[in-house]
Design a protein around this motif. Sequence first.
Motif, PDB file in Angstrom:
ATOM      1  N   ASP A 329      44.062  23.448  55.331  1.00 49.51           N
ATOM      2  CA  ASP A 329      42.941  23.558  54.484  1.00 49.51           C
ATOM      3  C   ASP A 329      43.014  24.812  53.789  1.00 49.51           C
ATOM      4  OD1 ASP A 329      40.952  23.038  52.936  1.00 49.51           O
ATOM      5  OD2 ASP A 329      39.319  23.179  54.528  1.00 49.51           O
ATOM      6  N   TYR A 330      43.381  24.809  52.464  1.00 58.16           N
ATOM      7  CA  TYR A 330      43.393  26.283  51.735  1.00 58.16           C
ATOM      8  C   TYR A 330      42.165  26.224  50.578  1.00 58.16           C
ATOM      9  CZ  TYR A 330      48.184  26.842  53.582  1.00 58.16           C
ATOM     10  OH  TYR A 330      49.213  26.926  54.461  1.00 58.16           O
ATOM     11  N   SER A 331      41.519  25.372  51.009  1.00 56.74           N
ATOM     12  CA  SER A 331      40.326  25.339  50.016  1.00 56.74           C
ATOM     13  C   SER A 331      39.597  26.703  49.660  1.00 56.74           C
ATOM     14  CB  SER A 331      39.102  24.332  50.335  1.00 56.74           C
ATOM     15  OG  SER A 331      38.744  24.244  51.418  1.00 56.74           O
ATOM     16  N   ASP A 332      39.461  27.470  50.814  1.00 51.99           N
ATOM     17  CA  ASP A 332      38.858  28.768  50.878  1.00 51.99           C
ATOM     18  C   ASP A 332      39.656  29.462  49.793  1.00 51.99           C
ATOM     19  OD1 ASP A 332      36.745  27.843  52.108  1.00 51.99           O
ATOM     20  OD2 ASP A 332      37.443  28.573  54.122  1.00 51.99           O
ATOM     21  N   LEU A 333      40.859  29.491  50.152  1.00 55.46           N
ATOM     22  CA  LEU A 333      41.899  30.462  49.371  1.00 55.46           C
ATOM     23  C   LEU A 333      41.651  30.070  47.775  1.00 55.46           C
ATOM     24  CD1 LEU A 333      44.808  30.856  51.444  1.00 55.46           C
ATOM     25  CD2 LEU A 333      43.126  32.424  51.374  1.00 55.46           C
ATOM     26  N   GLU A 334      41.970  28.654  47.520  1.00 53.77           N
ATOM     27  CA  GLU A 334      41.597  28.414  46.183  1.00 53.77           C
ATOM     28  C   GLU A 334      40.452  28.802  45.591  1.00 53.77           C
ATOM     29  OE1 GLU A 334      42.087  24.086  46.237  1.00 53.77           O
ATOM     30  OE2 GLU A 334      44.300  24.282  46.830  1.00 53.77           O
ATOM     31  N   ALA A 335      39.553  28.689  45.977  1.00 49.24           N
ATOM     32  CA  ALA A 335      38.051  29.115  45.707  1.00 49.24           C
ATOM     33  C   ALA A 335      38.185  30.643  45.264  1.00 49.24           C
ATOM     34  CB  ALA A 335      36.854  28.661  46.617  1.00 49.24           C
ATOM     35  N   LEU A 336      38.700  31.302  46.301  1.00 46.68           N
ATOM     36  CA  LEU A 336      38.933  32.850  45.960  1.00 46.68           C
ATOM     37  C   LEU A 336      39.820  33.200  44.606  1.00 46.68           C
ATOM     38  CD1 LEU A 336      39.482  34.178  49.775  1.00 46.68           C
ATOM     39  CD2 LEU A 336      37.233  34.763  48.122  1.00 46.68           C
ATOM     40  N   ASP A 337      40.768  32.321  44.549  1.00 47.56           N
ATOM     41  CA  ASP A 337      41.649  32.579  43.303  1.00 47.56           C
ATOM     42  C   ASP A 337      40.983  32.352  42.326  1.00 47.56           C
ATOM     43  OD1 ASP A 337      43.833  32.989  44.671  1.00 47.56           O
ATOM     44  OD2 ASP A 337      44.778  31.072  44.836  1.00 47.56           O
ATOM     45  N   LYS A 338      40.006  31.160  42.098  1.00 47.05           N
ATOM     46  CA  LYS A 338      39.217  30.869  41.029  1.00 47.05           C
ATOM     47  C   LYS A 338      38.395  32.103  40.701  1.00 47.05           C
ATOM     48  CE  LYS A 338      39.398  25.779  41.518  1.00 47.05           C
ATOM     49  NZ  LYS A 338      38.635  24.600  41.568  1.00 47.05           N
ATOM     50  N   GLN A 339      37.727  32.623  41.566  1.00 45.25           N
ATOM     51  CA  GLN A 339      36.684  33.728  41.469  1.00 45.25           C
ATOM     52  C   GLN A 339      37.528  34.823  40.988  1.00 45.25           C
ATOM     53  OE1 GLN A 339      34.692  34.540  45.199  1.00 45.25           O
ATOM     54  NE2 GLN A 339      33.663  32.590  45.240  1.00 45.25           N
ATOM     55  N   GLU A 340      38.761  34.950  41.385  1.00 38.79           N
ATOM     56  CA  GLU A 340      39.431  36.235  41.169  1.00 38.79           C
ATOM     57  C   GLU A 340      39.731  36.048  39.361  1.00 38.79           C
ATOM     58  OE1 GLU A 340      40.148  39.011  42.434  1.00 38.79           O
ATOM     59  OE2 GLU A 340      38.748  38.636  43.917  1.00 38.79           O
ATOM     60  N   ASN A 341      40.234  34.998  39.033  1.00 40.97           N
ATOM     61  CA  ASN A 341      40.580  34.390  37.627  1.00 40.97           C
ATOM     62  C   ASN A 341      39.379  34.880  37.017  1.00 40.97           C
ATOM     63  OD1 ASN A 341      43.252  33.717  38.416  1.00 40.97           O
ATOM     64  ND2 ASN A 341      42.633  31.629  38.669  1.00 40.97           N
ATOM     65  N   LYS A 342      38.364  34.184  37.171  1.00 41.24           N
ATOM     66  CA  LYS A 342      37.169  34.611  36.410  1.00 41.24           C
ATOM     67  C   LYS A 342      36.736  36.190  36.067  1.00 41.24           C
ATOM     68  CE  LYS A 342      34.823  30.461  37.497  1.00 41.24           C
ATOM     69  NZ  LYS A 342      33.524  29.737  38.250  1.00 41.24           N
ATOM     70  N   LYS A 343      37.075  36.908  37.361  1.00 39.65           N
ATOM     71  CA  LYS A 343      36.959  38.479  37.074  1.00 39.65           C
ATOM     72  C   LYS A 343      37.889  38.740  36.211  1.00 39.65           C
ATOM     73  CE  LYS A 343      34.776  39.155  41.772  1.00 39.65           C
ATOM     74  NZ  LYS A 343      35.095  39.699  43.022  1.00 39.65           N
ATOM     75  N   GLY A 344      38.964  38.518  36.175  1.00 41.26           N
ATOM     76  CA  GLY A 344      40.006  38.753  35.504  1.00 41.26           C
ATOM     77  C   GLY A 344      39.923  38.516  33.932  1.00 41.26           C
ATOM     78  N   ARG A 345      39.291  37.336  33.821  1.00 42.45           N
ATOM     79  CA  ARG A 345      38.990  36.800  32.270  1.00 42.45           C
ATOM     80  C   ARG A 345      37.848  37.855  31.684  1.00 42.45           C
ATOM     81  NH1 ARG A 345      40.211  31.651  34.073  1.00 42.45           N
ATOM     82  NH2 ARG A 345      37.756  31.180  34.591  1.00 42.45           N
ATOM     83  N   ARG A 346      36.753  38.005  32.508  1.00 45.74           N
ATOM     84  CA  ARG A 346      35.745  39.135  32.109  1.00 45.74           C
ATOM     85  C   ARG A 346      36.490  40.440  31.787  1.00 45.74           C
ATOM     86  NH1 ARG A 346      32.459  36.336  36.036  1.00 45.74           N
ATOM     87  NH2 ARG A 346      33.006  37.876  37.619  1.00 45.74           N
ATOM     88  N   SER A 347      37.297  40.817  32.649  1.00 46.24           N
ATOM     89  CA  SER A 347      37.631  42.316  32.392  1.00 46.24           C
ATOM     90  C   SER A 347      38.900  42.546  31.380  1.00 46.24           C
ATOM     91  CB  SER A 347      38.271  43.004  33.652  1.00 46.24           C
ATOM     92  OG  SER A 347      39.183  42.132  34.263  1.00 46.24           O
ATOM     93  N   GLU A 348      39.713  41.404  31.235  1.00 45.71           N
ATOM     94  CA  GLU A 348      40.625  41.420  30.290  1.00 45.71           C
ATOM     95  C   GLU A 348      40.503  42.088  29.008  1.00 45.71           C
ATOM     96  OE1 GLU A 348      42.403  37.825  29.868  1.00 45.71           O
ATOM     97  OE2 GLU A 348      41.094  36.658  28.983  1.00 45.71           O
ATOM     98  N   ASN A 349      39.142  41.837  28.373  1.00 47.96           N
ATOM     99  CA  ASN A 349      38.791  42.263  26.793  1.00 47.96           C
ATOM    100  C   ASN A 349      38.056  43.338  27.256  1.00 47.96           C
ATOM    101  OD1 ASN A 349      40.434  40.294  25.892  1.00 47.96           O
ATOM    102  ND2 ASN A 349      38.798  38.882  25.451  1.00 47.96           N
ATOM    103  N   LEU A 350      37.919  44.319  28.173  1.00 50.69           N
ATOM    104  CA  LEU A 350      37.151  45.431  28.504  1.00 50.69           C
ATOM    105  C   LEU A 350      36.966  46.341  27.486  1.00 50.69           C
ATOM    106  CD1 LEU A 350      35.366  46.983  30.819  1.00 50.69           C
ATOM    107  CD2 LEU A 350      37.681  48.255  31.224  1.00 50.69           C
ATOM    108  N   TYR A 351      38.159  46.380  26.551  1.00 51.63           N
ATOM    109  CA  TYR A 351      38.191  47.561  25.539  1.00 51.63           C
ATOM    110  C   TYR A 351      38.341  46.805  24.032  1.00 51.63           C
ATOM    111  CZ  TYR A 351      40.036  50.671  29.273  1.00 51.63           C
ATOM    112  OH  TYR A 351      40.318  51.192  30.305  1.00 51.63           O
ATOM    113  N   GLY A 352      37.496  45.443  24.226  1.00 52.07           N
ATOM    114  CA  GLY A 352      37.165  44.815  22.799  1.00 52.07           C
ATOM    115  C   GLY A 352      38.242  43.680  22.488  1.00 52.07           C
ATOM    116  N   GLU A 353      37.714  42.702  21.932  1.00 51.51           N
ATOM    117  CA  GLU A 353      38.797  41.331  21.749  1.00 51.51           C
ATOM    118  C   GLU A 353      39.978  41.789  20.803  1.00 51.51           C
ATOM    119  OE1 GLU A 353      40.086  37.785  21.705  1.00 51.51           O
ATOM    120  OE2 GLU A 353      38.264  38.825  22.846  1.00 51.51           O
TER     121      GLU A 353
END
Length: 636
Positions: A329-353
Amino acid sequence: MYRFHHSTVDTNLFRQLQDLATVLSGIPELTFAYSFGTYMDLVERQVTASKAWDTVKPEYQEAGLKTDVYLRTIGSLYCTDVKAIQDFVETIQESSLPKFAGQLFTLFEDIRLEEIIKQERPGTKELFAKRKSYYQHKFSNERMAHVTRGLPLDELFCLIYLNLQSDRPEPDFPRALSAQLEQLKQIRSFIYEVFEAKSTYDITRTSLAIVQQLAANYTDMIHDYFVLPIQHVEMFTKNTLFDELTRTDELANDDKERLDEDKNEYIDETFSTWHRENENSDRKQTFLQFELEVGTKTNMKGKDARETEDGDQAMGTIQGASGQTKNKDYSDLEALDKQENKKGRRSENLYGEENKDAVKLIKLSEPPTEKDIALYNEYEKDIEPYKRKLATVLKKTIEHKQNAPRKDVMAGRLSRKLLPVVLDEKPRIFYKKNQTSKELDAVFTLLVDCSASMQGKMDETKRGIVLFHEVLKAFHIPHSIVGFWEDAMEVKEHYQPNYFHVIHSFSDSFYEQHGPKIMQLEPQEDNRDGFSIRVATEKLAIRREKHRFLLIFSDGEPAAANYTQNGIIDTNLAVIEARKQGIEVIGIFLANGEVDETEEQFMKNIYGRKQVLVPNVAEFPEHFSPLMKKLLLKVL
């Protein structure tokens, strides 16, 4: 090398248009942009206003841009029938006048939408009146030019507009060709149907009727005045763009599961959940929406309420299907991956679009050479009078603060002026001597534009930088000096290298032998100002000093890869973001002579009132010294 254009962007107006687009459409992620023509693009989540308004007078420009946004966000989004446009586009592909047909439809549809908008929002009437006045003038001039150039259908298009928007029932058209006037007379009955149109389908019927009548006598028009109001129209399936935004997709699968109703107890009782506060008769109100894209259909009765039990199981799955697996069961890891991806999307435009592909590269300064030291000593002698004068003023101010008594305090030495004892309820008749002066609780960052356009200006700029460094060092104020540029030769898709040449950092700005490093600043390539300001702001924001200053030396508009149109806007946003964090941002413009009106306006658009214009770079120290004096006196 990317050259910047000279069109001035009004950043305040741009932000107004962005806010209008977001609020009126109800789409938080909708962005505003200038383009050729005004249209709504749901694929890119963008609404545009025509760049044609750039060249008109300011009062007409603002009205034109705002009404473009009104027409698309209030009109096209809610009132234009998408399927009608799809049918129309398919039909005119077989016509000999496709360009004329498309522009005629857009003209008629905008007139219909304008009346709807003015009825719903009477406050827009004045702006639409200015829009109409400008277009009347424009199409009158265009018509005369088309007569001269021999463009009959272009002339007729102008006549159609002027006839529709005329304030008189029988308008005059001087120098109009008799053939076009006769043709206008024949189609006039169709033209007036626009005012009776109730839907987009009515507009398409009228447009096609006119095109059909003219097809045999004309070749297609040359000029472009309007574009279709909806981009990528062929991709949509709903009647309106609003319906397209709120549509619910069907389940991706068609599985069915049969349940035994005898084993599923339910209570035949109605539980009302309505009350006045949650009535949602208006579709624009906020409501909780839960979509199932994949799941198993059951025959459980869904219209009636039943009591829930601890053993109840969910019968539908969301975005996936459940089932027992023999694997780990890797569901917990998949959930962590999704959370990391969301964090990455929020920070990728830290310096403006606009800077999502920009990469920060730090270049450290080298130990100064003998040549650097000799040149620095020469520059230091040149700025010595300004440094001495500035230091004298600041020292006198500090001494005055140290020696001047504090008057009218609640405790201390008794003053000779005792009248407040009689007059005031809480008299302040004491004073204190020898008040300790406040320290210069400040920090500075100086950003130096090292773009290629600084060629021929950098030597004089260095004199100002030397003055900056020597004064702050004398008063033991931490400061950093950083040159910035983008390497145009290394730019690739999704990679825009931006170099930051760190001459002095906060930690080494007091070192005696580090001053000559300033001589290492040299003109390089492009300048991405918004990105550089955000990088500098990031460093200043974590400093503990009470007063934080960011100074930018530049000689022109931001110019870098894919930065031409929105460079000024992005830089202005970076300045606003820094000021919101308590950092005082000041732009210093270095000219090659007299500062013209365009240069003054673009500096105002970026920095507002906090900017200094230096007409001649040779006079830089004379202009920079008063600024340093003002800033340092502020922190005393």
